[in-house]
Design a protein around this motif. Structure first.
Motif, PDB file in Angstrom:
ATOM      1  N   LYS A   1       1.130  -1.031   0.393  1.00 27.94           N
ATOM      2  CA  LYS A   1       0.113   0.131  -0.086  1.00 27.94           C
ATOM      3  C   LYS A   1       0.932   1.231  -0.195  1.00 27.94           C
ATOM      4  O   LYS A   1       0.196   2.312  -0.667  1.00 27.94           O
ATOM      5  CB  LYS A   1      -1.038  -0.073   0.953  1.00 27.94           C
ATOM      6  N   TYR A   2       2.243   0.825   0.412  1.00 28.08           N
ATOM      7  CA  TYR A   2       2.671   2.615   0.871  1.00 28.08           C
ATOM      8  C   TYR A   2       3.781   2.225  -0.955  1.00 28.08           C
ATOM      9  O   TYR A   2       4.358   3.509  -0.526  1.00 28.08           O
ATOM     10  CB  TYR A   2       3.848   2.179   2.560  1.00 28.08           C
ATOM     11  N   PHE A   3       4.342   1.353  -0.556  1.00 21.45           N
ATOM     12  CA  PHE A   3       5.493   1.082  -2.094  1.00 21.45           C
ATOM     13  C   PHE A   3       4.965  -0.560  -2.989  1.00 21.45           C
ATOM     14  O   PHE A   3       4.764  -1.121  -2.881  1.00 21.45           O
ATOM     15  CB  PHE A   3       6.912   0.329  -1.574  1.00 21.45           C
ATOM     16  N   PRO A   4       4.224   0.358  -3.786  1.00 20.55           N
ATOM     17  CA  PRO A   4       4.516  -0.634  -5.367  1.00 20.55           C
ATOM     18  C   PRO A   4       5.019  -1.550  -5.449  1.00 20.55           C
ATOM     19  O   PRO A   4       4.278  -2.930  -5.985  1.00 20.55           O
ATOM     20  CB  PRO A   4       3.204   0.599  -5.894  1.00 20.55           C
ATOM     21  N   THR A   5       6.004  -1.080  -5.432  1.00 16.46           N
ATOM     22  CA  THR A   5       6.744  -2.476  -6.188  1.00 16.46           C
ATOM     23  C   THR A   5       8.312  -1.986  -4.998  1.00 16.46           C
ATOM     24  O   THR A   5       8.251  -0.954  -3.721  1.00 16.46           O
ATOM     25  CB  THR A   5       7.656  -1.343  -8.049  1.00 16.46           C
ATOM     26  N   LYS A   6       9.114  -3.401  -5.519  1.00 15.38           N
ATOM     27  CA  LYS A   6      10.457  -3.489  -4.711  1.00 15.38           C
ATOM     28  C   LYS A   6      11.426  -1.848  -4.776  1.00 15.38           C
ATOM     29  O   LYS A   6      11.569  -1.988  -4.268  1.00 15.38           O
ATOM     30  CB  LYS A   6      11.034  -4.855  -5.048  1.00 15.38           C
ATOM     31  N   GLU A   7      11.611  -1.836  -6.029  1.00 16.33           N
ATOM     32  CA  GLU A   7      12.070  -0.882  -6.377  1.00 16.33           C
ATOM     33  C   GLU A   7      12.048   0.795  -5.737  1.00 16.33           C
ATOM     34  O   GLU A   7      12.571   1.057  -5.453  1.00 16.33           O
ATOM     35  CB  GLU A   7      12.288  -0.943  -7.952  1.00 16.33           C
ATOM     36  N   ASP A   8      10.438   1.257  -4.937  1.00 18.12           N
ATOM     37  CA  ASP A   8       9.619   2.349  -4.780  1.00 18.12           C
ATOM     38  C   ASP A   8      10.437   2.205  -3.231  1.00 18.12           C
ATOM     39  O   ASP A   8      10.571   3.088  -2.823  1.00 18.12           O
ATOM     40  CB  ASP A   8       8.487   1.469  -5.003  1.00 18.12           C
ATOM     41  N   LEU A   9      10.392   1.065  -2.619  1.00 22.73           N
ATOM     42  CA  LEU A   9      11.277   1.137  -1.472  1.00 22.73           C
ATOM     43  C   LEU A   9      12.822   1.244  -1.288  1.00 22.73           C
ATOM     44  O   LEU A   9      12.772   2.199  -0.268  1.00 22.73           O
ATOM     45  CB  LEU A   9      11.363  -0.516  -1.047  1.00 22.73           C
ATOM     46  N   VAL A  10      13.829   1.138  -2.626  1.00 21.55           N
ATOM     47  CA  VAL A  10      15.098   2.477  -2.402  1.00 21.55           C
ATOM     48  C   VAL A  10      14.856   3.654  -3.214  1.00 21.55           C
ATOM     49  O   VAL A  10      14.945   5.069  -2.346  1.00 21.55           O
ATOM     50  CB  VAL A  10      15.729   1.762  -3.389  1.00 21.55           C
ATOM     51  N   LEU A  11      14.315   4.107  -4.210  1.00 26.77           N
ATOM     52  CA  LEU A  11      14.686   5.483  -5.003  1.00 26.77           C
ATOM     53  C   LEU A  11      13.293   6.113  -4.418  1.00 26.77           C
ATOM     54  O   LEU A  11      13.092   7.086  -5.368  1.00 26.77           O
ATOM     55  CB  LEU A  11      13.793   4.835  -6.160  1.00 26.77           C
ATOM     56  N   HIS A  12      12.165   5.415  -3.624  1.00 25.48           N
ATOM     57  CA  HIS A  12      11.397   7.492  -3.644  1.00 25.48           C
ATOM     58  C   HIS A  12      12.304   7.913  -3.261  1.00 25.48           C
ATOM     59  O   HIS A  12      11.627   9.438  -3.058  1.00 25.48           O
ATOM     60  CB  HIS A  12      10.095   6.615  -1.959  1.00 25.48           C
ATOM     61  N   ARG A  13      13.109   8.328  -2.357  1.00 26.12           N
ATOM     62  CA  ARG A  13      14.008   8.926  -2.015  1.00 26.12           C
ATOM     63  C   ARG A  13      14.402  10.150  -3.205  1.00 26.12           C
ATOM     64  O   ARG A  13      14.470  11.232  -2.655  1.00 26.12           O
ATOM     65  CB  ARG A  13      15.319   8.796  -0.868  1.00 26.12           C
TER      66      ARG A  13
END
Length: 199
Positions: free
Chosen positions: A50-62
């Motif tokens: 719900k917070y991070f649609p993909t695994k990559e988003d866990l890192v790249l949201h910054r």
């Protein structure tokens, strides 16, 4: 009540991201399953997504947090300031603050974060997608001041120049050079790059 909910969501968002990045730095992005990140952050897998649609988003949201920044700089520039001068000023101010996106930040966690991004093909490819989106947004902003072709060419050149400058600074810091020395070179390189763009 809404403010408290937003604070709670921000805390969960940050906790998930911190857990993910710590695990990825320790063992590698491809070696850590999303379920393990969720367990480390003490949330369920559906909550994580719900917070991070993909695994990559866990890192790249910054990095994604800075999307559209160049376009905002152009639109928010001071009266009489050219778009290129505004972008130059913004980049130099970022260097002075040791903003991580300029590459000029020697905090071990920041250096390790960029090593993770640059050494993981899936993350590096996703960064280029972000850059393409940024480039289109900057071209739109520049097109308000010049013709479309010039706007698109300049947007591509500015963002490519900034990417090269940031990578050079990061690599110099990774090589163990003192940040004061790297900063002097980074400022000089930025001035040179923007002078070329202006020409």
């Amino acid at each position: 009540m809404t403010g408290l909910r937003q604070q709670h969501r921000r805390r969960i968002h940050e906790a998930i991201s911190e857990a993910a990045i710590s695990l990825f730095m320790e063992r590698g992005f491809d070696e850590v399953p999303v379920a393990e990140v969720a367990a480390a952050a003490r949330v369920s897998k559906p909550t994580l997504f719900k917070y991070f649609p993909t695994k990559e988003d866990l890192v790249l949201h910054r990095i994604a947090d800075h999307q559209g920044e160049a376009a905002q700089v152009v639109r928010g520039r001071a009266p009489g300031e050219s778009p290129l001068e505004a972008l130059r000023r913004h980049f130099l101010e970022g260097l002075a603050r040791h903003e991580p996106t300029t590459g000029l930040n020697d905090h071990p966690r920041v250096v390790a974060y960029y090593r993770l991004v640059f050494s993981t093909p899936g993350l590096a490819a996703r960064v280029f997608q972000y850059m393409a989106t940024d480039e289109a947004a900057l071209a739109d902003a520049l097109a308000e001041t010049t013709d479309r072709l010039t706007a698109e060419l300049l947007a591509g050149q500015v963002l490519s120049a900034q990417r090269v400058l940031a990578r050079r600074s990061w690599e110099a810091l990774v090589a163990g050079r003192p940040i004061e020395e790297v900063e002097r070179e980074a400022v000089s390189a930025a001035e040179h790059a923007f002078a070329l763009l202006g020409a």
